[in-house]
Design a protein around this motif. Structure first.
Motif, short mmCIF file in Angstrom:
data_model
loop_
_atom_site.label_atom_id
_atom_site.label_comp_id
_atom_site.label_asym_id
_atom_site.label_seq_id
_atom_site.Cartn_x
_atom_site.Cartn_y
_atom_site.Cartn_z
N GLU A 50 37.87 -20.13 -55.36
CA GLU A 50 36.57 -20.26 -54.77
C GLU A 50 36.52 -20.78 -53.28
O GLU A 50 35.97 -20.55 -52.40
CB GLU A 50 35.80 -21.22 -55.49
CG GLU A 50 34.26 -21.36 -55.19
CD GLU A 50 33.37 -22.10 -56.27
OE1 GLU A 50 32.23 -21.63 -56.55
OE2 GLU A 50 34.02 -23.43 -56.64
N GLY A 53 38.63 -17.93 -51.03
CA GLY A 53 37.50 -16.58 -50.84
C GLY A 53 38.49 -15.39 -51.10
O GLY A 53 38.03 -14.16 -50.80
N CYS A 83 33.14 -10.97 -60.94
CA CYS A 83 33.74 -9.74 -60.40
C CYS A 83 33.43 -8.84 -61.13
O CYS A 83 33.84 -8.60 -62.42
CB CYS A 83 35.14 -10.17 -59.92
SG CYS A 83 35.26 -11.43 -58.71
N ARG A 84 33.55 -7.57 -60.53
CA ARG A 84 33.14 -6.30 -61.12
C ARG A 84 34.74 -5.67 -61.04
O ARG A 84 35.16 -4.84 -61.97
CB ARG A 84 32.38 -5.58 -60.27
CG ARG A 84 32.36 -3.95 -60.91
CD ARG A 84 31.06 -3.32 -60.04
NE ARG A 84 31.21 -1.68 -60.02
CZ ARG A 84 30.99 -0.83 -59.23
NH1 ARG A 84 30.62 -1.30 -58.14
NH2 ARG A 84 30.96 0.23 -59.62
N PRO A 238 39.62 -9.92 -50.40
CA PRO A 238 38.35 -10.62 -50.37
C PRO A 238 37.57 -10.70 -51.73
O PRO A 238 37.52 -9.56 -52.42
CB PRO A 238 37.57 -10.03 -49.19
CG PRO A 238 38.43 -9.32 -48.45
CD PRO A 238 39.64 -8.85 -49.68
N ILE A 239 37.08 -11.78 -52.25
CA ILE A 239 36.60 -11.82 -53.52
C ILE A 239 35.12 -11.20 -53.43
O ILE A 239 34.59 -10.63 -54.48
CB ILE A 239 36.34 -13.27 -53.88
CG1 ILE A 239 37.44 -14.09 -54.45
CG2 ILE A 239 35.30 -13.41 -55.19
CD1 ILE A 239 38.66 -13.24 -55.31
N GLU A 240 34.40 -11.12 -52.27
CA GLU A 240 33.31 -10.37 -51.94
C GLU A 240 33.55 -8.91 -52.49
O GLU A 240 32.64 -8.20 -53.04
CB GLU A 240 32.84 -10.54 -50.63
CG GLU A 240 32.19 -11.88 -50.31
CD GLU A 240 31.45 -12.31 -51.40
OE1 GLU A 240 30.32 -11.69 -51.80
OE2 GLU A 240 31.44 -13.47 -51.86
N LEU A 241 34.54 -8.33 -52.01
CA LEU A 241 34.67 -6.80 -52.25
C LEU A 241 35.00 -6.70 -53.91
O LEU A 241 34.34 -5.84 -54.50
CB LEU A 241 36.20 -6.45 -51.74
CG LEU A 241 36.63 -5.02 -52.00
CD1 LEU A 241 35.56 -3.86 -51.56
CD2 LEU A 241 38.00 -4.58 -51.27
N LYS A 243 33.52 -8.33 -55.86
CA LYS A 243 32.07 -8.49 -56.60
C LYS A 243 31.17 -7.38 -56.45
O LYS A 243 30.02 -7.46 -57.06
CB LYS A 243 31.59 -10.00 -56.03
CG LYS A 243 32.24 -11.36 -56.65
CD LYS A 243 31.65 -12.57 -56.11
CE LYS A 243 31.95 -13.83 -56.59
NZ LYS A 243 31.23 -15.07 -56.37
N ASP A 244 31.48 -6.83 -55.57
CA ASP A 244 30.56 -5.52 -55.09
C ASP A 244 29.82 -4.83 -56.25
O ASP A 244 30.73 -4.37 -57.10
CB ASP A 244 31.18 -4.87 -53.90
CG ASP A 244 29.90 -3.87 -53.21
OD1 ASP A 244 29.40 -3.25 -53.80
OD2 ASP A 244 30.10 -3.97 -52.03
N LYS A 245 28.57 -4.90 -56.56
CA LYS A 245 27.89 -4.38 -57.59
C LYS A 245 27.56 -2.92 -57.48
O LYS A 245 27.24 -2.20 -58.06
CB LYS A 245 26.58 -4.98 -58.07
CG LYS A 245 27.01 -6.42 -58.63
CD LYS A 245 27.88 -6.62 -59.65
CE LYS A 245 28.06 -8.08 -59.88
NZ LYS A 245 29.40 -8.36 -60.99
N GLN A 255 38.72 0.88 -49.33
CA GLN A 255 38.75 -0.15 -48.45
C GLN A 255 39.93 -1.16 -48.60
O GLN A 255 40.66 -1.60 -47.49
CB GLN A 255 37.52 -1.02 -48.77
CG GLN A 255 36.30 -0.29 -48.45
CD GLN A 255 34.93 -1.31 -48.43
OE1 GLN A 255 35.20 -2.62 -48.33
NE2 GLN A 255 33.85 -0.84 -48.47
#
Length: 287
Positions: A50, A53, A83-84, A238-241, A243-245, A255
């Protein structure tokens, strides 16, 4: 059996040290775990990921059934984060180049053998002297004066590990510190009188890992130690990638591929220490 895969997107492939390592993003709910996680470790890792990131390294996964061989805590953390996707390193689990070993429980303090036999008997096990520590699925006790086989009332690998869990709980209630070491390091510590005794869990085979994963059951923590000829580090996804739904899995892998192609990679010989763990396999480090 619905987790068997024929083909799926791969972001980056490393061919080296006699093994193919396919780095990819897969749907996290498709992964099968074979060991319990330790909540304290999950909480600490959650806080670290967390804060940064990023996911630093992929988990090692058997390509055929998507069984997680190494990285149970990272999978649990990313599930808790919502995360997905999970970044994995896909390998051919049945390759003879991939070995499976055990983590020995090393107790630093001395305990008289008479006390061990008496108290272990209360746990429902019996000890007898044997000639060596390599007795397959047997639970072994190693002391400076010799080896003992711990016999459970029920047969089977699951019963053996249930006994390991009971013995660990008994040791902790007695105030003893337990360390997890490779069999080689545990034997060395015993010979150099750095340990009081060593508990060697039953040796698990690959078929046991696959069977228990597919069944939805799990072994206790630190049941297996998978030795892979090589593994990648420094992916920094990146955790954001993850998590992308909305993004497709193919686009997510594109990516990741672009991210890795912009990094340099070098091979580090076996013996590399990452955090508190020393790896006996080669490391492919992305920078």
């Amino acid at each position: 059996m619905n987790n068997v895969i024929s083909s799926r997107p791969v972001s980056y492939t490393i061919n080296g040290d006699g093994i193919q390592l396919d780095i990819a993003l897969v749907e996290i709910n498709k992964l099968l775990l074979h060991e319990e996680t330790i909540q304290k470790n999950v909480d600490e890792l959650f806080a670290e990921i967390e804060r940064t990131g990023i996911l630093k390294s992929p988990v090692i996964v058997g390509r055929e059934f998507l069984v997680v061989l190494d990285g149970m805590h990272r999978v649990e953390v990313l599930k808790n984060m919502g995360c997905r996707f999970m970044c994995v390193c896909l390998v051919d689990y049945m390759s003879p180049r991939i070995k499976i070993d055990r983590w020995c429980r090393v107790v630093l303090s001395q305990i008289p053998i008479e006390e061990i036999i008496t108290d272990f008997g209360d746990l429902g096990v019996v000890t007898r002297t044997v000639s060596s520590a390599s007795e397959g699925e047997s639970l072994m006790l190693m002391l400076e004066e010799g080896y003992y086989k711990v016999t459970t009332h029920e047969n089977g690998i699951i019963s053996g590990f249930a006994t390991v869990t009971n013995i660990e709980a008994w040791l902790r209630r007695k105030g003893h510190t337990i360390r997890y070491e490779t069999e080689r390091d545990a034997t060395r510590m015993l010979k150099q009188r750095e340990a009081g005794f060593v508990l060697c869990p039953p040796a698990i085979q690959k078929k046991h890992v696959i069977e228990i994963s597919i069944s939805g059951s799990v072994f206790p923590p630190k049941a297996t130690r998978h030795i892979i000829p090589a593994r990648p580090f420094g992916i920094d996804v990146p955790i954001e990638l993850l998590k992308d739904k909305v993004i497709s899995i193919a686009e997510a892998n594109r990516q990741l591929s672009k991210l890795l192609e912009n990094k340099s990679i070098r091979r580090i010989p076996p013996g590399y220490r990452w955090g508190s763990r020393r790896y006996e396999e080669a490391i492919y480090l992305f920078k």
